[in-house]
Design a protein around this motif. Structure first.
Motif, PDB file in Angstrom:
ATOM      1  N   ASP A  26       0.834  -1.203   0.000  1.00  6.84           N
ATOM      2  CA  ASP A  26       0.000   0.000   0.000  1.00  6.84           C
ATOM      3  C   ASP A  26       0.871   1.256   0.000  1.00  6.84           C
ATOM      4  N   ILE A  27       1.974   1.218   0.760  1.00  4.46           N
ATOM      5  CA  ILE A  27       2.889   2.361   0.760  1.00  4.46           C
ATOM      6  C   ILE A  27       3.525   2.526  -0.610  1.00  4.46           C
ATOM      7  N   LEU A  28       3.961   1.429  -1.215  1.00  4.46           N
ATOM      8  CA  LEU A  28       4.600   1.510  -2.525  1.00  4.46           C
ATOM      9  C   LEU A  28       3.638   2.009  -3.596  1.00  4.46           C
ATOM     10  N   LYS A  29       2.385   1.636  -3.491  1.00  2.00           N
ATOM     11  CA  LYS A  29       1.399   2.056  -4.488  1.00  2.00           C
ATOM     12  C   LYS A  29       1.061   3.535  -4.385  1.00  2.00           C
ATOM     13  N   ASP A  30       1.048   4.075  -3.162  1.00  2.00           N
ATOM     14  CA  ASP A  30       0.641   5.473  -2.989  1.00  2.00           C
ATOM     15  C   ASP A  30       1.312   6.074  -1.752  1.00  2.00           C
ATOM     16  N   PRO A  31       2.624   6.290  -1.800  1.00  2.00           N
ATOM     17  CA  PRO A  31       3.312   6.827  -0.616  1.00  2.00           C
ATOM     18  C   PRO A  31       2.832   8.210  -0.224  1.00  2.00           C
ATOM     19  N   GLN A  32       2.395   9.017  -1.181  1.00  2.00           N
ATOM     20  CA  GLN A  32       1.949  10.365  -0.861  1.00  2.00           C
ATOM     21  C   GLN A  32       0.636  10.375  -0.088  1.00  2.00           C
ATOM     22  N   ARG A  33      -0.094   9.307  -0.166  1.00  3.93           N
ATOM     23  CA  ARG A  33      -1.306   9.169   0.647  1.00  3.93           C
ATOM     24  C   ARG A  33      -1.004   8.447   1.965  1.00  3.93           C
ATOM     25  N   MET A  34      -0.253   7.365   1.880  1.00  2.00           N
ATOM     26  CA  MET A  34      -0.065   6.485   3.027  1.00  2.00           C
ATOM     27  C   MET A  34       0.837   7.096   4.101  1.00  2.00           C
ATOM     28  N   LEU A  35       1.931   7.725   3.706  1.00  2.00           N
ATOM     29  CA  LEU A  35       2.864   8.235   4.705  1.00  2.00           C
ATOM     30  C   LEU A  35       2.281   9.383   5.536  1.00  2.00           C
ATOM     31  N   PRO A  36       1.583  10.355   4.934  1.00  2.00           N
ATOM     32  CA  PRO A  36       0.927  11.359   5.780  1.00  2.00           C
ATOM     33  C   PRO A  36      -0.100  10.750   6.725  1.00  2.00           C
ATOM     34  N   GLU A  37      -0.816   9.724   6.261  1.00  2.00           N
ATOM     35  CA  GLU A  37      -1.791   9.063   7.122  1.00  2.00           C
ATOM     36  C   GLU A  37      -1.096   8.357   8.282  1.00  2.00           C
ATOM     37  N   LEU A  38       0.036   7.723   7.988  1.00  2.00           N
ATOM     38  CA  LEU A  38       0.801   7.060   9.038  1.00  2.00           C
ATOM     39  C   LEU A  38       1.307   8.078  10.055  1.00  2.00           C
ATOM     40  N   CYS A  39       1.816   9.199   9.577  1.00  2.00           N
ATOM     41  CA  CYS A  39       2.283  10.245  10.489  1.00  2.00           C
ATOM     42  C   CYS A  39       1.145  10.753  11.369  1.00  2.00           C
ATOM     43  N   LYS A  40      -0.018  10.884  10.787  1.00  2.00           N
ATOM     44  CA  LYS A  40      -1.188  11.338  11.550  1.00  2.00           C
ATOM     45  C   LYS A  40      -1.494  10.364  12.684  1.00  2.00           C
ATOM     46  N   LEU A  41      -1.478   9.073  12.380  1.00  2.00           N
ATOM     47  CA  LEU A  41      -1.773   8.062  13.397  1.00  2.00           C
ATOM     48  C   LEU A  41      -0.684   7.999  14.460  1.00  2.00           C
ATOM     49  N   LEU A  42       0.557   8.301  14.067  1.00  2.00           N
ATOM     50  CA  LEU A  42       1.671   8.334  15.012  1.00  2.00           C
ATOM     51  C   LEU A  42       1.728   9.643  15.799  1.00  2.00           C
ATOM     52  N   GLU A  43       0.881  10.593  15.411  1.00  2.00           N
ATOM     53  CA  GLU A  43       0.814  11.910  16.054  1.00  2.00           C
ATOM     54  C   GLU A  43       2.124  12.673  15.922  1.00  2.00           C
ATOM     55  N   ILE A  44       2.671  12.629  14.702  1.00  2.00           N
ATOM     56  CA  ILE A  44       3.870  13.393  14.382  1.00  2.00           C
ATOM     57  C   ILE A  44       3.593  14.187  13.113  1.00  2.00           C
ATOM     58  N   PRO A  45       4.274  15.320  12.924  1.00  2.00           N
ATOM     59  CA  PRO A  45       4.023  16.127  11.726  1.00  2.00           C
ATOM     60  C   PRO A  45       4.529  15.425  10.472  1.00  2.00           C
ATOM     61  N   TRP A  46       3.811  15.600   9.390  1.00  2.00           N
ATOM     62  CA  TRP A  46       4.226  15.078   8.089  1.00  2.00           C
ATOM     63  C   TRP A  46       5.365  15.921   7.547  1.00  2.00           C
ATOM     64  N   GLN A  47       6.385  15.265   6.982  1.00  2.00           N
ATOM     65  CA  GLN A  47       7.466  15.962   6.295  1.00  2.00           C
ATOM     66  C   GLN A  47       7.627  15.344   4.907  1.00  2.00           C
ATOM     67  N   SER A  48       7.561  16.169   3.886  1.00  2.00           N
ATOM     68  CA  SER A  48       7.587  15.655   2.513  1.00  2.00           C
ATOM     69  C   SER A  48       8.922  15.008   2.153  1.00  2.00           C
ATOM     70  N   GLN A  49       9.998  15.317   2.899  1.00  2.00           N
ATOM     71  CA  GLN A  49      11.283  14.692   2.594  1.00  2.00           C
ATOM     72  C   GLN A  49      11.288  13.194   2.914  1.00  2.00           C
ATOM     73  N   MET A  50      10.227  12.691   3.497  1.00  2.00           N
ATOM     74  CA  MET A  50      10.104  11.254   3.715  1.00  2.00           C
ATOM     75  C   MET A  50       9.939  10.499   2.399  1.00  2.00           C
TER      76      MET A  50
END
Length: 224
Positions: A137-161
């Motif tokens: 799921d991350i490989l298919k859509d990292p721009q969707r999945m990683l911000p969502e993961l950061c949200k659940l982890l309660e950390i700010p999203w950084q695009s350099q990820m």
């Protein structure tokens, strides 16, 4: 690990229980002696280093574990202050990846059964259900999945990820020389391509044994 390691506020720790695992099991993994010499061989010493002293409030600590390194004697109470996230992957691809580097593969090596055991234990010990993310799921859509993961982890999203420099990183374990050649060549999440892999008869039997554990974890994944 590359993605989180490229954040401006994060440092990584790579498989801190690996030396302990090899010392306890006696397994003859590639680079065994170098791994054992590179880390504490006691799980209590590893935990002590991971849980103290406190890191600055402005800093995140990303700890990459392999589930089979977490042997039964380890006290899971020590992980309750962590934000526990489980990365799951199609067992067929895990087996094929392992087989390319090492020909001695078992259910313990694949780690999915142990992953479910750890998931259930942490869930029983706390009021929170650990986060589960599917690698594909991350490989298919990292721009969707990683911000969502950061949200659940309660950390700010950084695009350099999404992008990182090629090559070795300071946090890589000594075993990177054997295992990380393909990782070191990456500079980000490449466009997703489905992989067709062929397994031997014995590997197909091993795959069948993993599926119930994998399917149970899939029930809890983000966007299941």
């Amino acid at each position: 690990m590359r993605s989180f390691g490229n954040r401006s506020d994060c440092r990584g720790i790579d498989e801190p229980f690996y030396a302990y695992y090899l010392a306890e099991t006696g397994l003859q993994h590639p680079m065994r002696d170098a791994v054992i010499a590179s880390q504490p061989n006691s799980w209590r010493e590893v935990i002590s280093k991971l849980n103290g002293p406190p890191i600055p409030e402005t800093e995140l600590l990303y700890i990459k574990h392999m589930t089979h390194h977490i042997l039964p004697e380890i006290d899971f109470e020590n992980f309750l202050s962590h934000k526990n996230c489980f990365l799951i992957r199609d067992p067929r691809l895990v087996i094929a990846s392992y087989a390319a580097k090492w020909d001695q593969i078992s259910t313990d090596d694949i780690g999915i059964k142990r992953q479910l055991e750890i998931f259930n234990t942490l869930q029983d010990l706390s009021d929170d259900t650990p986060i589960v993310v599917e690698a594909e799921d991350i490989l298919k859509d990292p721009q969707r999945m990683l911000p969502e993961l950061c949200k659940l982890l309660e950390i700010p999203w950084q695009s350099q990820m999404l992008k990182w420099p090629a090559g070795r990183r300071e946090e890589d374990g000594v075993w990177a020389e054997h295992w990380y050649a393909s990782v070191n060549a990456t500079t980000g999440f490449a466009p997703y391509q489905a992989k067709e892999v062929e397994l031997t008869t014995d590997q197909e039997l091993l795959l069948a044994a993993q599926m119930p554990y994998y399917e149970e974890l899939q029930k809890h994944k983000i966007f299941a």
